[in-house]
Enzyme design. Sequence first.
Site, short mmCIF file in Angstrom:
data_model
loop_
_atom_site.label_atom_id
_atom_site.label_comp_id
_atom_site.label_asym_id
_atom_site.label_seq_id
_atom_site.Cartn_x
_atom_site.Cartn_y
_atom_site.Cartn_z
N GLN A 75 -0.35 9.55 -11.34
CA GLN A 75 -0.81 8.45 -12.21
C GLN A 75 -0.22 8.56 -13.62
OE1 GLN A 75 -3.39 6.42 -10.49
NE2 GLN A 75 -2.73 4.85 -11.92
N LYS A 100 3.23 7.04 -13.33
CA LYS A 100 3.10 5.61 -12.99
C LYS A 100 2.70 4.81 -14.22
CE LYS A 100 0.52 4.89 -9.41
NZ LYS A 100 -0.53 4.52 -8.41
N LYS A 120 -7.81 10.34 -12.63
CA LYS A 120 -8.20 9.91 -11.29
C LYS A 120 -9.56 10.52 -10.96
CE LYS A 120 -6.66 7.48 -7.84
NZ LYS A 120 -5.68 6.38 -7.81
N GLY A 159 -10.64 0.95 -9.10
CA GLY A 159 -10.77 1.18 -7.66
C GLY A 159 -9.61 1.96 -7.07
N ASP A 160 -9.81 2.36 -5.84
CA ASP A 160 -8.77 2.98 -5.00
C ASP A 160 -9.35 2.90 -3.58
OD1 ASP A 160 -6.15 4.76 -5.34
OD2 ASP A 160 -7.33 5.75 -3.81
N THR A 169 -1.78 -5.14 -6.89
CA THR A 169 -0.98 -4.04 -6.34
C THR A 169 -0.04 -4.57 -5.24
OG1 THR A 169 -2.85 -2.60 -6.80
CG2 THR A 169 -1.06 -1.67 -5.49
N ASN A 213 -7.10 -3.43 0.47
CA ASN A 213 -6.74 -4.28 -0.66
C ASN A 213 -5.23 -4.40 -0.85
OD1 ASN A 213 -5.99 -3.98 -3.84
ND2 ASN A 213 -7.50 -5.59 -3.49
N SER A 224 -4.61 -3.66 -14.49
CA SER A 224 -5.79 -3.04 -15.11
C SER A 224 -5.58 -2.93 -16.62
CB SER A 224 -6.04 -1.65 -14.53
OG SER A 224 -6.68 -1.72 -13.28
P1 NDP Z 1 -8.69 0.26 0.84
O1 NDP Z 1 -9.87 1.14 0.94
O2 NDP Z 1 -8.87 -1.16 0.49
O3 NDP Z 1 -7.86 0.30 2.19
C1 NDP Z 1 -7.36 1.49 2.70
C2 NDP Z 1 -6.61 1.19 3.98
O4 NDP Z 1 -5.89 2.37 4.37
C3 NDP Z 1 -7.53 0.88 5.14
O5 NDP Z 1 -6.88 0.02 6.02
C4 NDP Z 1 -7.76 2.25 5.75
O6 NDP Z 1 -8.16 2.22 7.11
C5 NDP Z 1 -6.40 2.86 5.61
N1 NDP Z 1 -6.54 4.33 5.58
C6 NDP Z 1 -7.28 5.07 4.73
N2 NDP Z 1 -7.21 6.38 5.02
C7 NDP Z 1 -6.42 6.46 6.09
C8 NDP Z 1 -5.96 7.53 6.88
N3 NDP Z 1 -6.32 8.80 6.61
N4 NDP Z 1 -5.11 7.22 7.90
C9 NDP Z 1 -4.73 5.94 8.16
N5 NDP Z 1 -5.16 4.88 7.44
C10 NDP Z 1 -5.98 5.14 6.44
O7 NDP Z 1 -7.72 0.98 -0.19
P2 NDP Z 1 -6.49 0.37 -1.01
O8 NDP Z 1 -5.82 -0.69 -0.24
O9 NDP Z 1 -6.96 0.10 -2.37
O10 NDP Z 1 -5.53 1.65 -1.10
C11 NDP Z 1 -4.50 1.90 -0.18
C12 NDP Z 1 -3.48 2.85 -0.81
O11 NDP Z 1 -2.93 2.23 -1.97
C13 NDP Z 1 -4.03 4.19 -1.28
O12 NDP Z 1 -3.04 5.17 -1.12
C14 NDP Z 1 -4.27 3.96 -2.76
O13 NDP Z 1 -4.26 5.17 -3.49
C15 NDP Z 1 -3.08 3.09 -3.10
N6 NDP Z 1 -3.16 2.27 -4.31
C16 NDP Z 1 -4.20 1.41 -4.51
C17 NDP Z 1 -4.23 0.62 -5.64
C18 NDP Z 1 -5.27 -0.40 -5.86
O14 NDP Z 1 -5.18 -1.14 -6.84
N7 NDP Z 1 -6.28 -0.53 -5.01
C19 NDP Z 1 -3.18 0.72 -6.68
C20 NDP Z 1 -2.10 1.62 -6.33
C21 NDP Z 1 -2.13 2.36 -5.20
P3 NDP Z 1 -9.67 2.59 7.50
O15 NDP Z 1 -10.49 1.38 7.20
O16 NDP Z 1 -9.58 2.92 8.94
O17 NDP Z 1 -10.06 3.79 6.67
O1 2IT Z 2 -3.38 4.37 -7.73
C1 2IT Z 2 -3.58 3.48 -8.58
O2 2IT Z 2 -2.72 3.16 -9.39
C2 2IT Z 2 -4.87 2.78 -8.54
N1 2IT Z 2 -5.69 3.06 -7.68
C3 2IT Z 2 -5.19 1.74 -9.58
C4 2IT Z 2 -5.68 2.41 -10.84
C5 2IT Z 2 -6.19 1.49 -11.91
O3 2IT Z 2 -6.64 2.05 -12.92
O4 2IT Z 2 -6.14 0.28 -11.79
#
Ligand code: NDP
Ligand code: 2IT
Length: 448
Positions: free
Chosen positions: A113, A116, A128, A167-168, A211, A243, A380
């Site tokens: 982070q 990034k 984080k 969120g994450d 994202t 997401n 954000s």
């Molecule tokens: P969500 O909780 O909305 O979705 C996560 C997705 O990933 C679900 O489909 C989930 O499936 C799947 N998943 C989680 N763990 C595993 C695993 N161990 N193996 C396979 N699939 C898995 O999270 P986000 O979409 O927010 O985050 C997804 C990724 O993006 C993460 O790496 C996060 O750190 C990154 N990210 C998120 C940001 C954001 O703004 N939200 C910004 C930048 C990066 P299931 O429902 O089965 O768990």
């Molecule tokens: O991994 C990431 O960059 C996030 N989950 C978003 C972090 C944020 O502060 O919006």
Amino acid sequence: MFKTEYVKNVFENLKNKNSNEKEFLQAAEEILTSLEEVAVKRPEIQEKKVLERFLEPERFVQFRVAWVDDAGNVQVNRGYRVQYNSAIGPYKGGIRFHPSVNASIIKFLGLEQILKNSLTGLPMGGGKGGSDFDPKGKSDREVMAFCQAFMTELYRHIGEDTDVPAGDIGVGGREVGFMYGQYKRIVNKSVGVLTGKGLSFGGSLARTEATGYGLCYFTEEALKTIKKDSFKGKTVVISGSGNVAIYACQKATQLGGKVVAMSDSNGYVYDPNGINLDVVKQIKEVERKRISEYVQRVQGATYTPNCKDIWSVKCDIALPCATQNELDLDAAKKLVANGVIAVCEGANMPSTIDACKYFIDNKVVFGPAKASNAGGVATSGLEMCQNSMRYSWTFEEVDAKLKDIMTNIFHNIHNTAVKYDNEFDLLKGANIYGFEKVCDAMLAQGIM
Ligand code: NDP
Ligand code: 2IT
């Protein structure tokens, strides 16, 4: 592995001190590999122990979170916040709720982070947090009880000018709302202490989409610059269905791509006619069910109960948007053998180190997570900006700024990669471009 004594020793010491933190060491190794040439060029980095300081979090808090479930039983979880580096601004970074969360995961995410946030060009340091709490199968009341208990400890460590979580995985609008409400109740102030808030209480338009949209803006610019190509007419595979994946699917489709597969941790769906995103949104956002439901609702789609096999689906563009280490060397080889031209990361560290190297060596347009998924935290940052002004921009205004930021990130890291002799090594470009600003700020602020 490392060519210089200095970086070799830095990594050896880090390994000795954090020997059981696999993901943290993986992220550190990947970053140090890129920064070695910078450390050689700039002797003050070794003299002032910048790498050693950069790798050691400014602060790491671990705490108990006790709450009561619907059956009246007391539950105990573990909460974390790493305040990794504040050289260029207040700590900023998401909160993850997932049973796999531990110190190693939190520290790898926090370290990534820092770079990034630097790449976004906005004044944000790196942080984080999270918990091993599993929101799956919990009622809204249980999620609320957990979020309130979590914030009852976290509030003392954060603040709108100190540390701003978001969120994450497992933390979306519902969880941010509950945490924000509890913070406000405790400190009696309405301030932008969290981002990703609801639109009626200070949230930014386009943060939900940011994202995934940002990932596609980055990919489009990279394809245009490096391959004189675009999303138009391309077959796209996206892992995850949360997401990031959902809004990556929406933007990739708007840009003319056809998304044929999406997944969750149980398996993946393949739809040769192109994923119907309304169905996915209904299943995942509204009903909080499994992606396997999709085949009950859409004719012609198939389900495979193994999420890693998604990388054997033939595609031109792959966007890993689920979780760390979901794409290994075997998967990378399958993608390349099937003719993939771009792999851009929406998740954090989804590709293993050898998979990243394989893409770069095979001249795939490879977008490293800290650059290609920076649109979420960038937006954000725009939410923080709007909260400070007590004003809000339209969707179009925020989206235009997001697009600008992602385009700039691509060109900044691409120029750096070119300067270091390999335009395909955007990973090195991102690590170096992100690090130099943090390094300059650390040097200017004295030893701390
Ligand atoms: P969500 O909780 O909305 O979705 C996560 C997705 O990933 C679900 O489909 C989930 O499936 C799947 N998943 C989680 N763990 C595993 C695993 N161990 N193996 C396979 N699939 C898995 O999270 P986000 O979409 O927010 O985050 C997804 C990724 O993006 C993460 O790496 C996060 O750190 C990154 N990210 C998120 C940001 C954001 O703004 N939200 C910004 C930048 C990066 P299931 O429902 O089965 O768990
Ligand atoms: O991994 C990431 O960059 C996030 N989950 C978003 C972090 C944020 O502060 O919006």
